[in-house]
Design an enzyme around this catalytic site. Structure first.
Site, PDB file in Angstrom:
ATOM      1  N   ASP A  86       0.850  -1.189   0.000  1.00 41.21           N
ATOM      2  CA  ASP A  86       0.000   0.000   0.000  1.00 41.21           C
ATOM      3  C   ASP A  86       0.889   1.243   0.000  1.00 41.21           C
ATOM      4  O   ASP A  86       1.746   1.389   0.879  1.00 41.21           O
ATOM      5  CB  ASP A  86      -0.887  -0.047   1.259  1.00 41.21           C
ATOM      6  CG  ASP A  86      -1.702   1.215   1.428  1.00 41.21           C
ATOM      7  OD1 ASP A  86      -1.892   1.940   0.436  1.00 41.21           O
ATOM      8  OD2 ASP A  86      -2.151   1.469   2.573  1.00 41.21           O
TER       9      ASP A  86
ATOM     10  N   ASP B  25      -1.771  -1.152  -3.838  1.00 36.89           N
ATOM     11  CA  ASP B  25      -2.080  -0.379  -5.049  1.00 36.89           C
ATOM     12  C   ASP B  25      -0.939  -0.464  -6.059  1.00 36.89           C
ATOM     13  O   ASP B  25       0.118  -1.050  -5.787  1.00 36.89           O
ATOM     14  CB  ASP B  25      -2.402   1.074  -4.670  1.00 36.89           C
ATOM     15  CG  ASP B  25      -1.384   1.663  -3.708  1.00 36.89           C
ATOM     16  OD1 ASP B  25      -0.179   1.396  -3.907  1.00 36.89           O
ATOM     17  OD2 ASP B  25      -1.773   2.363  -2.751  1.00 36.89           O
TER      18      ASP B  25
ATOM     19  N   ASP C 155      -5.536 -10.054 -15.950  1.00 37.53           N
ATOM     20  CA  ASP C 155      -6.626 -11.003 -15.743  1.00 37.53           C
ATOM     21  C   ASP C 155      -7.807 -10.600 -16.620  1.00 37.53           C
ATOM     22  O   ASP C 155      -8.259  -9.453 -16.540  1.00 37.53           O
ATOM     23  CB  ASP C 155      -7.030 -10.945 -14.255  1.00 37.53           C
ATOM     24  CG  ASP C 155      -7.382 -12.293 -13.698  1.00 37.53           C
ATOM     25  OD1 ASP C 155      -8.207 -12.974 -14.311  1.00 37.53           O
ATOM     26  OD2 ASP C 155      -6.853 -12.648 -12.626  1.00 37.53           O
TER      27      ASP C 155
ATOM     28  N   ASP D 129     -10.021 -15.797 -16.685  1.00 34.58           N
ATOM     29  CA  ASP D 129     -10.872 -16.238 -15.590  1.00 34.58           C
ATOM     30  C   ASP D 129     -12.022 -17.123 -16.087  1.00 34.58           C
ATOM     31  O   ASP D 129     -12.764 -16.716 -16.991  1.00 34.58           O
ATOM     32  CB  ASP D 129     -11.445 -14.977 -14.924  1.00 34.58           C
ATOM     33  CG  ASP D 129     -12.119 -15.263 -13.625  1.00 34.58           C
ATOM     34  OD1 ASP D 129     -11.449 -15.771 -12.723  1.00 34.58           O
ATOM     35  OD2 ASP D 129     -13.330 -14.974 -13.504  1.00 34.58           O
TER      36      ASP D 129
ATOM     37  N   GLU E 247      -7.928 -20.339 -16.853  1.00 31.20           N
ATOM     38  CA  GLU E 247      -8.261 -20.973 -15.591  1.00 31.20           C
ATOM     39  C   GLU E 247      -9.151 -22.144 -15.985  1.00 31.20           C
ATOM     40  O   GLU E 247     -10.291 -21.952 -16.409  1.00 31.20           O
ATOM     41  CB  GLU E 247      -9.013 -20.012 -14.675  1.00 31.20           C
ATOM     42  CG  GLU E 247      -9.316 -20.654 -13.343  1.00 31.20           C
ATOM     43  CD  GLU E 247     -10.311 -19.869 -12.492  1.00 31.20           C
ATOM     44  OE1 GLU E 247     -10.308 -20.075 -11.274  1.00 31.20           O
ATOM     45  OE2 GLU E 247     -11.097 -19.081 -13.043  1.00 31.20           O
TER      46      GLU E 247
ATOM     47  N   HIS F 281      -4.708 -16.984  -5.423  1.00 31.57           N
ATOM     48  CA  HIS F 281      -5.644 -16.196  -4.625  1.00 31.57           C
ATOM     49  C   HIS F 281      -6.930 -16.957  -4.308  1.00 31.57           C
ATOM     50  O   HIS F 281      -7.749 -16.464  -3.533  1.00 31.57           O
ATOM     51  CB  HIS F 281      -5.975 -14.909  -5.388  1.00 31.57           C
ATOM     52  CG  HIS F 281      -6.717 -15.195  -6.647  1.00 31.57           C
ATOM     53  ND1 HIS F 281      -6.132 -15.843  -7.716  1.00 31.57           N
ATOM     54  CD2 HIS F 281      -8.012 -14.985  -6.999  1.00 31.57           C
ATOM     55  CE1 HIS F 281      -7.032 -16.003  -8.662  1.00 31.57           C
ATOM     56  NE2 HIS F 281      -8.175 -15.495  -8.267  1.00 31.57           N
ATOM     57  N   ASP F 282      -7.139 -18.115  -4.923  1.00 28.20           N
ATOM     58  CA  ASP F 282      -8.323 -18.926  -4.625  1.00 28.20           C
ATOM     59  C   ASP F 282      -7.983 -20.106  -3.716  1.00 28.20           C
ATOM     60  O   ASP F 282      -8.830 -20.972  -3.476  1.00 28.20           O
ATOM     61  CB  ASP F 282      -8.939 -19.473  -5.920  1.00 28.20           C
ATOM     62  CG  ASP F 282      -9.528 -18.375  -6.770  1.00 28.20           C
ATOM     63  OD1 ASP F 282      -9.969 -17.353  -6.216  1.00 28.20           O
ATOM     64  OD2 ASP F 282      -9.548 -18.525  -8.010  1.00 28.20           O
TER      65      ASP F 282
HETATM   66  C1  GLC Z   1     -12.185 -17.323 -10.673  1.00 27.78           C
HETATM   67  C2  GLC Z   1     -11.305 -16.422  -9.864  1.00 27.78           C
HETATM   68  C3  GLC Z   1     -11.930 -16.216  -8.524  1.00 27.78           C
HETATM   69  C4  GLC Z   1     -13.276 -15.563  -8.717  1.00 27.78           C
HETATM   70  C5  GLC Z   1     -14.135 -16.354  -9.683  1.00 27.78           C
HETATM   71  C6  GLC Z   1     -15.287 -15.547 -10.159  1.00 27.78           C
HETATM   72  O1  GLC Z   1     -12.293 -18.577 -10.134  1.00 27.78           O
HETATM   73  O2  GLC Z   1     -10.014 -16.946  -9.784  1.00 27.78           O
HETATM   74  O3  GLC Z   1     -11.146 -15.476  -7.646  1.00 27.78           O
HETATM   75  O4  GLC Z   1     -13.918 -15.439  -7.492  1.00 27.78           O
HETATM   76  O5  GLC Z   1     -13.432 -16.732 -10.832  1.00 27.78           O
HETATM   77  O6  GLC Z   1     -14.834 -14.546 -11.029  1.00 27.78           O
END
Ligand code: GLC
Length: 597
Positions: free
Chosen positions: A55, A63, A132, A234, A293, A368-369
């Site tokens: 930050d 940021d 992304d 995504d 993904e 992040h998931d």
């Molecule tokens: C993907 C992303 C995840 C998000 C989901 C909905 O799985 O990696 O973080 O919540 O899509 O966009």
């Protein structure tokens, strides 16, 4: 430590000698026919969750200026590509995965000028930037949806999927982040239900409408024209839908899609046509790097996305690995006695073999998931956090696939393991809690499981130093900082030659130095049923290494296979000890890569 550096260097010299004989070259050539060399196969991708990296203005949220201030750190890791989670304008119901304006920067993160500076700073340092692409759905605050929901006659109505209420209730679809678990929400103004595979704030875009595809492709070009190097896409397998919305009974789901809604969602009728169109109109003109993904993608369907002859995408990441070890039918609940290593090996071995002759794989253990890799796949107790984290790093960077390495894993960051629901920020955890509560389910059991599996575990602020809030912010962080920042942080680890951080850098360097072996070399699993040791060879002919990973907290003796002879000095080792012989004694979570004679 001196010993470790010295032994590594000596090992490299031994190894190079082996690489120089001509029989070896012969083998390398034969096998590389299967895997054409490409720069994106050779890179290490470093994923940054911008909200939690650094930050710069004290508002508690990471940021772009924060990332800019740390570019030299990023460069020092030796990585080649950065993937940034969404940075676009968003009401942040799902931390940027709900985009209200695809061509503007999220206010919390800064301005377009900051973005330009960031991109320039990365390119100046030889780092590529991947953004992304969240195009299966938008935010309900996107101007397209604000218009669409006004009336059936609105020109944007067909940008989304609707079920007219006069036809009764829509056939069930699962909404992953919906409190009631449904993917349909009623919209009174149009007397129809809109479709959202995630939360009600994330309506699914209607890719069957050519206008929508045109908008998305134009938006991709906008970012490519700014100079970005690629996209992570995504839930891209979900974009095409059978718009007759047939009834999918639990029986059909089980029989045809292994009981998994994601598999059904990933099998839309025009999916591959749209990906080829995207490739022809955009990707082929701008980039060699795209990664899906691969939600709902199976071993059988994977190559439809990444076989180079199909001209769709380059890579995808699958969910088999990270979904392993959860109790079937119970939301992200770990098996009570932990995951079993033979099954884990089988998954990674199968995914390697899918790409043996075409396509190309990826590998990751955290993002992040996901929770932190050391908590989920290693051992985060004070005694074993370091060795197990280094062991997992060795695994990720010694497999035949492009590694996607999650920020903070290079420090051995762990799950924060919140006790209370109030500490969580993630829509997935909060809505699932509410859903279980409404059904009168066992909330304590859910909270216990979330300590291991919740996504917020991987989203706590990056640990820069032992200053307040780990040096992440001077304000109040948007989510709590893991208290172990006092010892697990960049500043301290940079000074300690044996730290997780320095081990990661060494391993990145090793992968690059021995590209023919560690990137392109054949992968061969050894001893598949061993419950504690994951061992494999990489390479071809005489140009081979042996990787031995102890996935347990025990001392384990591992017998070298008949006829195999290891060199005396490992190329890398997360302990000082290594005595080659018929049986190798492995320390808890020891990881060794050693050349073969
Ligand atoms: C993907 C992303 C995840 C998000 C989901 C909905 O799985 O990696 O973080 O919540 O899509 O966009």
């Amino acid at each position: 430590m001196k010993y470790l550096i010295l032994s590594t260097m000596v090992g490299m010299v031994f190894f190079l000698t082996a690489c120089n004989n001509s029989a070896t070259e012969q083998h390398v050539k034969t096998d590389s026919m299967a895997s054409k060399k490409d720069w994106w196969k050779e890179v290490v991708v470093y994923q940054i969750y911008p909200r939690s990296f650094k930050d710069s203005n004290g508002d508690g949220v990471g940021d772009l200026k924060g990332i800019i201030s740390k570019l030299d750190y990023i460069k020092s890791l030796g990585i080649d590509v950065v993937w940034l989670n969404p940075i676009f304008e968003s009401p942040n119901k799902d931390n940027g995965y709900d985009i209200s304006n695809y061509e503007a920067i999220m206010k919390d993160f800064g301005t377009m000028a900051d973005f330009d500076t960031l991109l320039h700073g990365m390119h100046e340092r030889g780092i590529k930037l991947v953004l992304d692409l969240v195009a299966n759905h938008s935010s309900n605050q996107n101007k397209w949806f604000i218009e669409a929901r006004k009336s059936r006659k609105n020109p944007y109505y067909n940008y989304y999927h609707w079920w007219p209420a006069e036809k009764g209730k829509p056939p069930f679809r699962q909404g992953f982040f919906d409190i009631n678990g449904s993917a349909w929400t009623f919209n009174p103004a149009t007397n129809s239900y809109y479709l959202h595979y995630f939360s009600q704030y994330q309506p699914d875009l209607n890719w069957e409408n050519p206008k929508v595809r045109e908008e998305i492709f134009d938006m991709m070009k906008f970012w490519f024209n700014k100079g970005i190097d690629g996209f992570r896409m995504d839930v891209i397998p979900f974009i095409s839908k059978d718009t007759s919305f047939p009834v999918i009974t639990p029986e059909i789901l089980k029989e045809k899609y292994n009981g998994d809604w994601a598999q059904y969602y990933a099998s839309g009728p025009n999916l591959h046509e749209y990906l080829r169109e995207m490739n022809a109109q955009v990707l082929s003109k701008y980039t060699d790097m795209s990664v899906a993904e691969g939600a709902g993608v199976t071993l059988e369907t994977a190559n439809k996305f990444v076989d180079a002859n199909r001209h769709e995408l380059n890579m995808l990441y699958n969910f088999d690995g990270v979904s392993y070890g959860y109790v079937p039918g119970k939301f992200k609940t770990p098996e009570p006695d932990g995951y079993k290593l033979p099954g884990f090996k089988q998954i990674y071995t199968r995914w390697d073999s899918v790409f043996a002759t075409k396509g190309w794989g990826t590998i990751y253990l955290g993002n992040h998931d996901q929770p932190r890799m050391v908590t989920r796949w290693g051992n985060d107790s004070p005694e074993f956090r370091e060795p197990s984290s280094k062991m997992l790093t060795t695994f990720l960077l010694s497999m035949r696939a492009t590694p996607y390495y999650y920020f903070g894993d290079e420090l051995g960051m762990c799950n924060i393991k919140f006790d209370k629901i109030d500490d969580y920020r993630d829509i997935e955890t909060l809505n699932m809690y509410q859903q279980i509560k409404n059904k009168g389910g066992n909330l304590q059991e859910f909270l216990n499981a979330q300590k291991i599996s919740a996504r917020d575990n991987g989203r706590t602020p990056f640990q820069w130093s032992n200053a307040p809030n780990a040096g992440f912010t001077t304000g109040t962080p948007w989510i709590k900082v893991n208290p172990n920042y006092a010892t697990v942080n960049v500043e301290d680890e940079a000074k300690e030659p044996n730290s997780c951080l320095n081990y990661f850098k060494k391993m990145v360097l090793l992968r690059k130095t021995y590209k023919d072996v560690l990137v392109y070399g054949k992968y061969q699993l050894l001893d598949p049923d061993n419950p504690k040791i994951y061992a494999y060879t990489r390479g071809n002919g005489a140009n081979k290494v042996l990787v031995i990973l102890n996935f347990s907290k025990d001392h384990v003796g591992w017998d070298i296979p008949e006829g195999m002879q290891v060199k005396p000095t490992p190329l890398i080792n997360n302990y000082n000890s290594f005595l080659p012989g018929k049986t190798i004694s492995m320390e808890p979570y020891q990881a060794v890569i050693v050349g073969l004679q």
